[in-house]
Design a protein around this motif. Sequence first.
Motif, PDB file in Angstrom:
ATOM      1  N   ASP A   1      38.060  27.109  23.928  1.00 20.88           N
ATOM      2  CA  ASP A   1      38.846  27.867  25.051  1.00 20.88           C
ATOM      3  C   ASP A   1      37.851  27.535  26.273  1.00 20.88           C
ATOM      4  O   ASP A   1      37.594  28.633  27.150  1.00 20.88           O
ATOM      5  CB  ASP A   1      38.968  29.368  24.824  1.00 20.88           C
TER       6      ASP A   1
ATOM      7  N   TYR B   1      35.244  29.694  27.562  1.00 22.91           N
ATOM      8  CA  TYR B   1      35.165  31.138  27.244  1.00 22.91           C
ATOM      9  C   TYR B   1      34.966  31.620  25.938  1.00 22.91           C
ATOM     10  O   TYR B   1      35.217  32.566  25.415  1.00 22.91           O
ATOM     11  CB  TYR B   1      36.598  31.691  27.829  1.00 22.91           C
TER      12      TYR B   1
ATOM     13  N   VAL C   1      31.747  36.754  29.715  1.00 20.05           N
ATOM     14  CA  VAL C   1      32.821  36.851  28.839  1.00 20.05           C
ATOM     15  C   VAL C   1      32.389  38.098  27.784  1.00 20.05           C
ATOM     16  O   VAL C   1      31.893  37.568  26.693  1.00 20.05           O
ATOM     17  CB  VAL C   1      33.196  35.598  28.226  1.00 20.05           C
TER      18      VAL C   1
ATOM     19  N   HIS D   1      34.586  39.261  23.687  1.00 25.06           N
ATOM     20  CA  HIS D   1      34.553  38.107  22.327  1.00 25.06           C
ATOM     21  C   HIS D   1      33.392  37.265  22.888  1.00 25.06           C
ATOM     22  O   HIS D   1      33.082  36.704  23.744  1.00 25.06           O
ATOM     23  CB  HIS D   1      35.925  37.556  22.419  1.00 25.06           C
TER      24      HIS D   1
ATOM     25  N   PHE E   1      47.175  34.462  23.197  1.00 22.51           N
ATOM     26  CA  PHE E   1      47.806  33.059  23.073  1.00 22.51           C
ATOM     27  C   PHE E   1      49.010  32.971  22.191  1.00 22.51           C
ATOM     28  O   PHE E   1      49.197  31.824  21.942  1.00 22.51           O
ATOM     29  CB  PHE E   1      47.012  32.066  23.193  1.00 22.51           C
TER      30      PHE E   1
ATOM     31  N   PHE F   1      42.456  36.901  21.820  1.00 28.88           N
ATOM     32  CA  PHE F   1      42.602  35.491  22.088  1.00 28.88           C
ATOM     33  C   PHE F   1      42.567  34.339  20.851  1.00 28.88           C
ATOM     34  O   PHE F   1      43.076  34.818  19.762  1.00 28.88           O
ATOM     35  CB  PHE F   1      41.631  34.859  23.462  1.00 28.88           C
TER      36      PHE F   1
ATOM     37  N   GLN G   1      37.435  33.080  18.551  1.00 28.92           N
ATOM     38  CA  GLN G   1      36.926  34.275  19.630  1.00 28.92           C
ATOM     39  C   GLN G   1      37.123  35.605  18.998  1.00 28.92           C
ATOM     40  O   GLN G   1      37.897  36.372  19.665  1.00 28.92           O
ATOM     41  CB  GLN G   1      37.772  33.760  20.829  1.00 28.92           C
TER      42      GLN G   1
ATOM     43  N   ARG H   1      31.541  37.458  37.633  1.00 29.94           N
ATOM     44  CA  ARG H   1      33.126  37.592  37.328  1.00 29.94           C
ATOM     45  C   ARG H   1      33.206  38.064  35.788  1.00 29.94           C
ATOM     46  O   ARG H   1      32.611  37.310  34.911  1.00 29.94           O
ATOM     47  CB  ARG H   1      33.812  36.500  37.732  1.00 29.94           C
TER      48      ARG H   1
ATOM     49  N   ASP I   1      35.046  38.714  32.622  1.00 33.89           N
ATOM     50  CA  ASP I   1      36.432  38.268  31.907  1.00 33.89           C
ATOM     51  C   ASP I   1      37.210  39.330  31.237  1.00 33.89           C
ATOM     52  O   ASP I   1      36.585  40.255  30.205  1.00 33.89           O
ATOM     53  CB  ASP I   1      36.135  37.092  31.199  1.00 33.89           C
ATOM     54  N   ALA I   2      38.448  39.424  31.499  1.00 33.77           N
ATOM     55  CA  ALA I   2      39.528  39.952  30.381  1.00 33.77           C
ATOM     56  C   ALA I   2      38.879  41.427  30.122  1.00 33.77           C
ATOM     57  O   ALA I   2      39.072  41.861  28.892  1.00 33.77           O
ATOM     58  CB  ALA I   2      39.531  39.236  29.134  1.00 33.77           C
TER      59      ALA I   2
ATOM     60  N   GLU J   1      38.046  40.816  35.847  1.00 37.92           N
ATOM     61  CA  GLU J   1      39.509  40.184  35.753  1.00 37.92           C
ATOM     62  C   GLU J   1      40.086  41.187  34.785  1.00 37.92           C
ATOM     63  O   GLU J   1      39.805  41.337  33.476  1.00 37.92           O
ATOM     64  CB  GLU J   1      39.571  38.759  35.341  1.00 37.92           C
TER      65      GLU J   1
ATOM     66  N   HIS K   1      42.097  28.563  36.915  1.00 37.66           N
ATOM     67  CA  HIS K   1      41.848  27.422  35.878  1.00 37.66           C
ATOM     68  C   HIS K   1      42.926  27.779  34.989  1.00 37.66           C
ATOM     69  O   HIS K   1      43.024  26.946  33.915  1.00 37.66           O
ATOM     70  CB  HIS K   1      40.671  27.350  35.410  1.00 37.66           C
ATOM     71  N   ASP K   2      43.672  28.992  35.230  1.00 36.57           N
ATOM     72  CA  ASP K   2      44.464  29.138  34.013  1.00 36.57           C
ATOM     73  C   ASP K   2      46.039  28.919  34.176  1.00 36.57           C
ATOM     74  O   ASP K   2      46.820  29.130  33.196  1.00 36.57           O
ATOM     75  CB  ASP K   2      44.529  30.981  33.675  1.00 36.57           C
TER      76      ASP K   2
ATOM     77  N   ARG L   1      46.765  24.253  29.374  1.00 36.86           N
ATOM     78  CA  ARG L   1      45.868  24.551  30.694  1.00 36.86           C
ATOM     79  C   ARG L   1      45.271  23.281  31.148  1.00 36.86           C
ATOM     80  O   ARG L   1      44.782  23.183  32.267  1.00 36.86           O
ATOM     81  CB  ARG L   1      45.328  25.703  30.640  1.00 36.86           C
TER      82      ARG L   1
ATOM     83  N   ARG M   1      43.159  21.423  35.420  1.00 36.24           N
ATOM     84  CA  ARG M   1      41.833  21.581  35.310  1.00 36.24           C
ATOM     85  C   ARG M   1      41.330  20.002  35.617  1.00 36.24           C
ATOM     86  O   ARG M   1      40.039  19.901  34.929  1.00 36.24           O
ATOM     87  CB  ARG M   1      41.100  21.974  33.779  1.00 36.24           C
TER      88      ARG M   1
HETATM   89  C1  NOJ Z   1      40.612  34.664  31.023  1.00 31.58           C
HETATM   90  C2  NOJ Z   1      40.281  33.239  31.265  1.00 31.58           C
HETATM   91  O1  NOJ Z   1      40.321  33.009  32.796  1.00 31.58           O
HETATM   92  C3  NOJ Z   1      40.646  32.361  30.523  1.00 31.58           C
HETATM   93  O2  NOJ Z   1      40.418  30.997  30.818  1.00 31.58           O
HETATM   94  C4  NOJ Z   1      40.407  32.404  28.899  1.00 31.58           C
HETATM   95  O3  NOJ Z   1      41.252  31.886  28.139  1.00 31.58           O
HETATM   96  C5  NOJ Z   1      40.684  34.071  28.531  1.00 31.58           C
HETATM   97  N1  NOJ Z   1      40.237  34.864  29.748  1.00 31.58           N
HETATM   98  C6  NOJ Z   1      39.810  34.511  27.303  1.00 31.58           C
HETATM   99  O4  NOJ Z   1      38.428  34.607  27.635  1.00 31.58           O
END
Ligand code: NOJ
Length: 478
Positions: A52, A55, A92, A95, A126, A145, A149, A179, A181-182, A244, A297-298, A356, A360
Amino acid sequence: MVVYQVYPRSFADSGGDGLGDLAGITARLDHLAWLGVDALWLSPINPSPMADGGYDVADYRGVDPSFGTVEDVERLACEATDRGIDLLLDIVPCHTSIEHPWFRERPELYVWSPVDGPPNNWRANFGGPAWTEDRHGRGWYLHSFYPEQPDLDWRNPEVARELAAVLSFWRGKGVAGFRLDALQQLLKDPELRDDPPATRPRLLAGETDYETLEHVHSSDQPGVEEPLRALRRGAGADAFLVGEIGLPCDRHGPYLGPLDASFCFELFFSAWEAEALAAGIRAGLATGKPAWVLSNHDFPRLADRIGRENVAAAALLLLALPGPVFLFQGDELALGNGPGRPAGAAEAPPYDRAGRDPFRHPMPWTEKPPHHGFTTGAPWLDVVVPPSGSAERQREDPGSPAAHTRELIALRRGLVGPVEELSARDGVLSFRRGAVGVAVNTAERPREQPWTGSVLHRTSSRSDDLLNPGSGTFVQVV
Ligand code: NOJ
């Protein structure tokens, strides 16, 4: 505060292997200093099998060899700080990678099914089931995800202790903040109850079976402040922490205590239309701690999502808002999506299974083909040059998107106070910050400029009182 997001694999390659790296970022810091940003956020740089795009972390305290070493992070932090730029890392916490030694050696840190099979109907973000059978026969593990992960179990206090120690480790290397994540995925229903069918419209409707359910049990559970407090303790009171949280802003409240800011995705996903943009801004302001962002980037690049003709006005709008603003690398060049595959590899599988790769592509630094200063080797994805040219060319051209971005970042320092008189009339979004009036025309025809005063900045070259479609202005209000 203006934060520039770097996707490390695509920023600058110093080693000639076609992959961006930390030494490459350090060598290009002058671009960030030229823009005038306050901080630089790196998407994950930890060792990772890259299922990922990083991530999926296999060691929170290490650096992937393709990016460099921990010493390279220290050097980058030091050189950035010398230019007045803070370094932020991506953490992150939800996970790890399935290759993280914890998954083999400390299975109690993860979430496992109490039965021999999936215990409920949860779906992964996903798409597909959120449960996968462990290849070592230890049962079924949860993954919010990709199956690569596995989710950490934040109800186990060891997890909070470990991750907090990770943050303090990186603070010791000169990192100023993170930052996170998730965060909506940190806690799940301890009873693992089924998610009911979807009823509410989602912030961003994807096309997978994830959208068929209302994620009331598989995400966003009460008690999330406790884990976040642990992360704050690890990071230290003076670290910058932006979350996030993949939820509408009106559900960010329980997360915000220990954080400095959370991304407002309402504005991110808003249509390029005055009323919708105003609603996005209101949603963010209501949290009291919005971080503003229009691209990362997503998702498809800004130029492709809202139209290249609106990118300059979008930058003006974003940079007029109070609180942290995040720019994704290449936005300042009005860089668009790429084809998503390296040259001559029409049949190559995508690097990212969620599609994605096109968002990128590497940075075009110079006008020199074939790889425009990104690498001396073969880039992992083609280097795409936007119509206004490479960074080098745009920096010489006072009318370029990069020059506008730079000027707006400088003018932003003069904007004080909250957003006032926010309105959307006739396709024109406008608000005031102290003595500066901001206006953006999203309509298809020229519109009357709503503010009277001297123009500090305008994204189109008109000299009368009209705003062209897709243009914006800062006015010193009299
Ligand atoms: C958000 C991240 O921006 C993304 O790129 C990632 O796939 C997911 N969280 C899972 O970590």
